[in-house]
Design a protein around this motif. Structure first.
Motif, PDB file in Angstrom:
ATOM      1  N   HIS A 106      38.451  59.884  26.656  1.00 24.92           N
ATOM      2  CA  HIS A 106      39.602  59.680  26.963  1.00 24.92           C
ATOM      3  C   HIS A 106      40.099  61.291  26.527  1.00 24.92           C
ATOM      4  O   HIS A 106      40.550  62.346  26.400  1.00 24.92           O
ATOM      5  CB  HIS A 106      40.168  59.372  25.844  1.00 24.92           C
ATOM      6  N   ILE A 107      41.243  61.331  28.409  1.00 25.25           N
ATOM      7  CA  ILE A 107      42.021  62.438  28.296  1.00 25.25           C
ATOM      8  C   ILE A 107      43.559  62.430  28.576  1.00 25.25           C
ATOM      9  O   ILE A 107      43.399  61.509  29.095  1.00 25.25           O
ATOM     10  CB  ILE A 107      41.701  62.840  29.857  1.00 25.25           C
ATOM     11  N   PRO A 108      44.406  63.029  27.723  1.00 24.49           N
ATOM     12  CA  PRO A 108      45.574  61.795  28.208  1.00 24.49           C
ATOM     13  C   PRO A 108      46.377  62.855  29.424  1.00 24.49           C
ATOM     14  O   PRO A 108      46.129  63.817  29.452  1.00 24.49           O
ATOM     15  CB  PRO A 108      46.256  62.258  26.578  1.00 24.49           C
ATOM     16  N   GLY A 109      46.788  62.097  29.879  1.00 19.65           N
ATOM     17  CA  GLY A 109      47.662  62.548  31.477  1.00 19.65           C
ATOM     18  C   GLY A 109      46.775  62.830  32.393  1.00 19.65           C
ATOM     19  O   GLY A 109      47.184  63.306  33.384  1.00 19.65           O
ATOM     20  N   ARG A 110      45.609  62.447  32.437  1.00 21.11           N
ATOM     21  CA  ARG A 110      44.815  61.815  33.643  1.00 21.11           C
ATOM     22  C   ARG A 110      44.566  60.097  33.793  1.00 21.11           C
ATOM     23  O   ARG A 110      43.609  60.044  33.357  1.00 21.11           O
ATOM     24  CB  ARG A 110      43.219  62.691  33.225  1.00 21.11           C
ATOM     25  N   MET A 111      45.321  59.758  35.255  1.00 20.99           N
ATOM     26  CA  MET A 111      45.310  58.364  35.136  1.00 20.99           C
ATOM     27  C   MET A 111      45.127  57.910  34.391  1.00 20.99           C
ATOM     28  O   MET A 111      45.073  57.027  34.234  1.00 20.99           O
ATOM     29  CB  MET A 111      44.016  58.302  36.352  1.00 20.99           C
ATOM     30  N   GLN A 112      46.448  58.395  32.946  1.00 16.56           N
ATOM     31  CA  GLN A 112      46.734  58.024  32.206  1.00 16.56           C
ATOM     32  C   GLN A 112      47.569  56.467  32.010  1.00 16.56           C
ATOM     33  O   GLN A 112      49.235  56.260  32.239  1.00 16.56           O
ATOM     34  CB  GLN A 112      47.333  57.820  30.758  1.00 16.56           C
ATOM     35  N   MET A 113      47.425  54.814  31.987  1.00 11.96           N
ATOM     36  CA  MET A 113      48.299  54.011  32.041  1.00 11.96           C
ATOM     37  C   MET A 113      49.454  53.750  31.179  1.00 11.96           C
ATOM     38  O   MET A 113      48.265  53.569  30.060  1.00 11.96           O
ATOM     39  CB  MET A 113      47.476  52.875  33.076  1.00 11.96           C
ATOM     40  N   VAL A 114      50.011  53.847  30.609  1.00  7.99           N
ATOM     41  CA  VAL A 114      50.745  53.549  29.175  1.00  7.99           C
ATOM     42  C   VAL A 114      51.315  51.981  29.672  1.00  7.99           C
ATOM     43  O   VAL A 114      52.849  51.594  30.708  1.00  7.99           O
ATOM     44  CB  VAL A 114      51.492  54.482  28.877  1.00  7.99           C
ATOM     45  N   GLY A 115      51.467  51.310  28.582  1.00 11.94           N
ATOM     46  CA  GLY A 115      52.188  49.696  29.440  1.00 11.94           C
ATOM     47  C   GLY A 115      53.029  49.533  29.029  1.00 11.94           C
ATOM     48  O   GLY A 115      53.355  50.758  28.304  1.00 11.94           O
ATOM     49  N   PRO A 116      53.696  48.522  29.476  1.00  9.33           N
ATOM     50  CA  PRO A 116      55.217  48.116  28.782  1.00  9.33           C
ATOM     51  C   PRO A 116      55.970  48.115  27.445  1.00  9.33           C
ATOM     52  O   PRO A 116      54.512  47.375  27.144  1.00  9.33           O
ATOM     53  CB  PRO A 116      55.865  46.618  29.864  1.00  9.33           C
ATOM     54  N   MET A 117      56.316  48.433  27.336  1.00  9.44           N
ATOM     55  CA  MET A 117      56.940  48.465  25.837  1.00  9.44           C
ATOM     56  C   MET A 117      58.340  48.280  26.056  1.00  9.44           C
ATOM     57  O   MET A 117      59.475  48.413  26.124  1.00  9.44           O
ATOM     58  CB  MET A 117      56.572  49.817  25.318  1.00  9.44           C
ATOM     59  N   PHE A 118      58.687  47.045  25.732  1.00 10.89           N
ATOM     60  CA  PHE A 118      60.437  46.506  24.841  1.00 10.89           C
ATOM     61  C   PHE A 118      60.657  46.608  27.080  1.00 10.89           C
ATOM     62  O   PHE A 118      59.791  44.940  27.442  1.00 10.89           O
ATOM     63  CB  PHE A 118      60.959  47.277  24.097  1.00 10.89           C
ATOM     64  N   ASP A 119      61.871  46.702  27.241  1.00 12.94           N
ATOM     65  CA  ASP A 119      62.130  46.725  28.252  1.00 12.94           C
ATOM     66  C   ASP A 119      61.960  47.436  29.580  1.00 12.94           C
ATOM     67  O   ASP A 119      62.528  47.513  30.302  1.00 12.94           O
ATOM     68  CB  ASP A 119      63.187  46.621  27.974  1.00 12.94           C
ATOM     69  N   ARG A 120      60.973  48.146  28.653  1.00  7.86           N
ATOM     70  CA  ARG A 120      60.322  49.792  29.586  1.00  7.86           C
ATOM     71  C   ARG A 120      59.152  49.363  30.000  1.00  7.86           C
ATOM     72  O   ARG A 120      58.101  48.616  29.881  1.00  7.86           O
ATOM     73  CB  ARG A 120      60.235  50.597  28.529  1.00  7.86           C
ATOM     74  N   PRO A 121      59.048  49.868  31.317  1.00 10.06           N
ATOM     75  CA  PRO A 121      58.206  49.123  32.632  1.00 10.06           C
ATOM     76  C   PRO A 121      56.928  50.168  32.091  1.00 10.06           C
ATOM     77  O   PRO A 121      56.823  51.294  31.376  1.00 10.06           O
ATOM     78  CB  PRO A 121      58.931  49.928  33.802  1.00 10.06           C
ATOM     79  N   PRO A 122      55.865  50.085  32.836  1.00 10.30           N
ATOM     80  CA  PRO A 122      54.450  50.165  32.394  1.00 10.30           C
ATOM     81  C   PRO A 122      55.114  52.591  32.977  1.00 10.30           C
ATOM     82  O   PRO A 122      55.247  52.459  34.236  1.00 10.30           O
ATOM     83  CB  PRO A 122      53.587  50.155  33.526  1.00 10.30           C
TER      84      PRO A 122
END
Length: 437
Positions: A281-297
């Motif tokens: 795991h490396i934060p910030g390297r092609m890291q996808m953060v899923g949608p949260m509430f009304d915010r997009p991924p």
């Protein structure tokens, strides 16, 4: 082992250490290995109680290093990992078994390092040297058996080269930091190849022919053979890191670990390899953060030079991603050539350009926006950029791509890229994303 250095401590707590490091200057450079060599000779007069691997290159260093440490840990070999730069806290640079060390341990190790460095300001360790020495002390205190050391900019005069490694791993070498390393590929490769020492295992990824010739010549000069991962071997391990290029980094890490295993009698086990590659795991390297509430991924990537932007562009295509908006910033000393106007071809939406906070090297948003194109808008900070990007509808992306490797609801993210320091500003807002899910 270090008890004699516990007296007359400079740092009473971690905030005092942070202030000291800030005073050294994150970007301050003072070439030469005498300072760090002298400090390490005092700290480790009988050598290091762990095996070491040094990883040098332009792109893929961090990923290769994380894969190598992770698969070692999965084989019950206690691993230490030294990397740079950090995104939010300097503690990210030193991991033991994949985890940051407590602030109290940082303070103890820092006092040990401070006790052996020169008290003359002009001969004191630089920021990078101090943290690197601290890492080795921390590894020793933690009982690390195998340490992976990611080099900074260079090779020959990089602090990590002061610790002779059992294996030296070269990731792809390209043009970057020409003002420091040299204007041509030959010069840059020569600087990085200067880290090669006698009696080392030396292995390289695929390289430009010019680079490969330089590495071969230096390895031969040092009495070593330059090795490459075997071609054509099947690699079917699922990876914890996104990106088409990660397979090459993982294969290089596996080849390096296999060479060490053969030398030291470590037994490779497929279940352990599966765990090691998946856990990386490396934060910030092609890291996808899923949608949260009304915010997009969100898609976070620290692409910061032409080569890494080419990789990012290919990944967008492969994964079928069409960002609804882009948040971009970079350092003013980056020569990105045709990359800037190309950003507008990745999205049909706006491109928000904030400055990198509290960084003297940040590019000016107004000037950067002009270079990018008419849809680029300068903004005051990343928080404003995010608030604006969250409101951009997915329908703005008329072509979500054809790769289809990700679910449809992830195919229109907000892309944040351009500098690891920009991502650092983002992680100040979302620090929980630094750790694996």
């Amino acid at each position: 082992m270090f008890e004699r250095y516990f007296q007359n401590s400079r740092f009473a707590n971690y905030p005092e250490l942070e202030n000291y490091l800030a005073g050294l200057g994150l970007f301050q450079m003072n070439f030469g290995l005498k300072r760090i060599q002298k400090a390490l000779a005092v700290l480790f007069p009988e050598g290091y109680p762990f095996k070491t691997a040094q990883v040098i290159g332009t792109n893929g260093k961090g990923s290769t290093s994380h894969f190598l440490a992770s698969i070692a840990g999965a084989h019950n070999i206690k691993d230490g990992l030294f990397t740079s730069p950090h995104l939010l806290t300097v503690r990210e640079r030193i991991l033991v078994s994949g985890h940051m060390l407590p602030e109290e341990e940082w303070t103890i190790c820092a006092n040990i390092v401070d006790a052996v460095q020169s008290k003359e300001p002009q001969d004191a360790l630089t920021y990078f040297e101090f943290v690197f020495a601290l890492a080795l002390v921390a590894f020793c205190r933690a009982g690390v058996e195998f340490a992976v050391l990611e080099a900074g900019l260079g090779g020959e005069f990089d602090a990590t080269s002061a610790a002779s490694a059992e294996i030296l791993i070269f990731t792809p070498i390209n043009l970057d930091h020409q003002n420091i390393l040299g204007e041509s590929l030959t010069e840059i490769a020569g600087t990085k190849a200067g880290a090669i020492k006698p009696n080392q295992i030396v292995i390289t990824a695929e390289q430009n022919p010019t680079v490969l010739a330089v590495l071969k010549a230096k390895a031969l000069e040092m009495g070593n053979k330059l090795l490459k991962p075997a071609q054509g071997q099947k690699f079917n391990y699922p990876l914890g890191l996104m990106g088409y290029h990660q397979k090459e980094n993982a294969q290089l890490a596996l080849a390096a670990f296999s060479l060490l295993a053969n030398k030291y009698g470590w037994i490779l086990r497929k279940p352990a390899l599966l765990r090691g590659f998946k856990r990386a795991h490396i934060p910030g390297r092609m890291q996808m953060v899923g949608p949260m509430f009304d915010r997009p991924p969100l898609l976070l990537d620290g692409a910061h030079n032409i080569h890494s932007f080419e990789a990012l562009e290919k990944n967008l295509e492969i994964y079928g991603l069409r960002p609804r908006a882009i948040i971009f910033s970079c350092m003013n000393d980056k020569n990105l050539g045709t990359v800037l106007p190309k950003l507008s071809t990745w999205t049909d939406g706006p491109i928000y350009v904030p400055p990198v906070e509290n960084n003297p090297r940040t590019a000016r948003p107004q000037e950067l926006a002009v270079k990018i194109g008419p849809r680029a808008q300068p903004v005051q900070n990343i928080k404003e950029a995010l608030n604006l990007a969250y409101k951009v509808p997915a329908s703005t992306a008329s072509n979500p791509g054809t790769g289809g490797l990700l679910p449809e609801h992830l195919q229109s993210p907000v892309l944040i890229c351009g500098s690891l320091y920009l991502l650092g500003d983002f992680f100040k807002l979302r620090p929980g994303l630094l750790e694996p899910a």
